[in-house]
Design an enzyme around this catalytic site. Structure first.
Site, short mmCIF file in Angstrom:
data_model
loop_
_atom_site.label_atom_id
_atom_site.label_comp_id
_atom_site.label_asym_id
_atom_site.label_seq_id
_atom_site.Cartn_x
_atom_site.Cartn_y
_atom_site.Cartn_z
N ARG A 87 5.14 35.90 -5.75
CA ARG A 87 5.64 37.18 -5.25
C ARG A 87 6.80 37.63 -6.14
O ARG A 87 7.71 36.86 -6.43
CB ARG A 87 6.07 37.09 -3.79
N HIS B 262 11.62 37.04 -0.23
CA HIS B 262 10.80 36.80 0.96
C HIS B 262 10.71 38.07 1.81
O HIS B 262 9.67 38.35 2.41
CB HIS B 262 11.41 35.66 1.76
N TYR C 155 17.62 31.75 -5.05
CA TYR C 155 17.04 30.41 -5.14
C TYR C 155 16.05 30.31 -6.29
O TYR C 155 15.48 29.26 -6.53
CB TYR C 155 16.33 30.05 -3.82
#
Length: 293
Positions: free
Chosen positions: A247, A251, A259
């Site tokens: 992706r 998120h 991260y």
């Protein structure tokens, strides 16, 4: 032979064009609802599938209209590829009464029974037993549709996954479990929570076939899902498919994504863009001219 060429013979020019167009529609949709969300015109959570378009198009194009799918919080692409109205999806995200759920469901609860979309699920892994239930219904009623559950790598460690796959295997149900492994369960790297080499290899423990494929190659995705659907439809039981993808965004819209390294993100965008690479193949293979595309 390119990664696309060995699968291209399964499709005529019209189908290849439809795949390319639908992947572009999904990306355009996602980029635009991202903008609307940032302007506070869409409500609830927003999880985008930019970079994962081949997973949705390859899978859903391999299914029939009457086949059932149940997807996750990152399900816009699957719904569009299955034929759901883009206009009514936008209305749903903007909480309009013209939306698919009259504006009450939002991004994580898109549903359109006329296209075989039994609903997107905001609860991680919840779509898996629902798809198993749909497959059980088909078997009991003697119908030949198959069902597919779309989920991420994080959901492969949820109890729903183990219970659902085990039940489907034990009852030999016509269901396909499709894991889009984009490398991260929210912010946790896949490599930190799974010791086995692949999620697909878990199929062996349940006595079903497990297949890992390039989730950014729309033709390879179509091939593995079509074979799994044909097998399920003919009484061969379930298949676990792991699609390796990535992706591009966080998120959720607003996730700082601290991260991951920018180098990692740039590598995937530069080398594994499913739309650009497929388009390049279609031009280089002389299926379409640049102007046609």
């Amino acid at each position: 032979m390119s990664d696309y060429e060995k699968y291209a013979g399964q499709h005529d020019k019209t189908r290849l064009g439809e795949m390319f167009l639908t992947m572009n529609i999904i990306r355009c949709f996602e980029e635009n609802v991202k903008y609307l969300y940032q302007k506070n015109l869409c409500y609830g959570g927003m999880h985008l599938c930019v970079g994962e378009e081949a997973c949705a198009v390859g899978s859903c194009f391999a299914l029939r209209k009457d086949d059932k799918i149940v997807t996750s919080h990152r399900g816009h692409g699957h719904c569009i590829a299955k034929g759901v109205s883009v206009r009514r999806m936008v209305a749903e995200l903007m909480a309009k009464k013209e939306g698919l759920c009259k504006g009450r469901g939002g991004s994580m609860h898109i549903l359109d029974m006329s296209c075989g979309v039994l609903g997107a699920q905001g609860i991680v892994g919840a779509q898996i037993p629902i798809a198993v239930g749909a497959a059980l219904s088909a078997k009991i009623r003697g119908l030949d549709y198959v069902s597919a559950a779309f989920f991420g790598d994080g959901a492969s460690n949820i109890g729903y996954f183990h219970e659902g796959v085990n039940m489907a295997a034990a009852l030999n149900l016509p269901v396909i479990f499709i894991c889009s492994n984009n490398g991260y369960a929210v912010s946790t790297s896949y490599k930190k929570f799974v010791k086995s080499e692949s999620i697909a290899s878990r199929g062996e423990a349940y006595g079903i076939e497990g297949i890992q494929a390039d989730g950014n190659n729309v033709l390879e995705v179509y091939d593995v899902v079509k074979k799994a659907a044909d097998k399920a439809r003919s009484g061969g039981g379930p298949t676990l498919i792991e699609l390796i993808t990535y992706r591009w965004y966080g998120h959720y819209v607003g996730d700082p994504c601290d991260y991951r390294t920018r180098e990692e993100e740039n590598w995937w965008k530069s080398n594994k863009d499913p739309i650009k690479n497929f388009g390049d193949f279609l031009v280089n293979n002389k299926t379409f001219s640049k102007d046609e595309l």
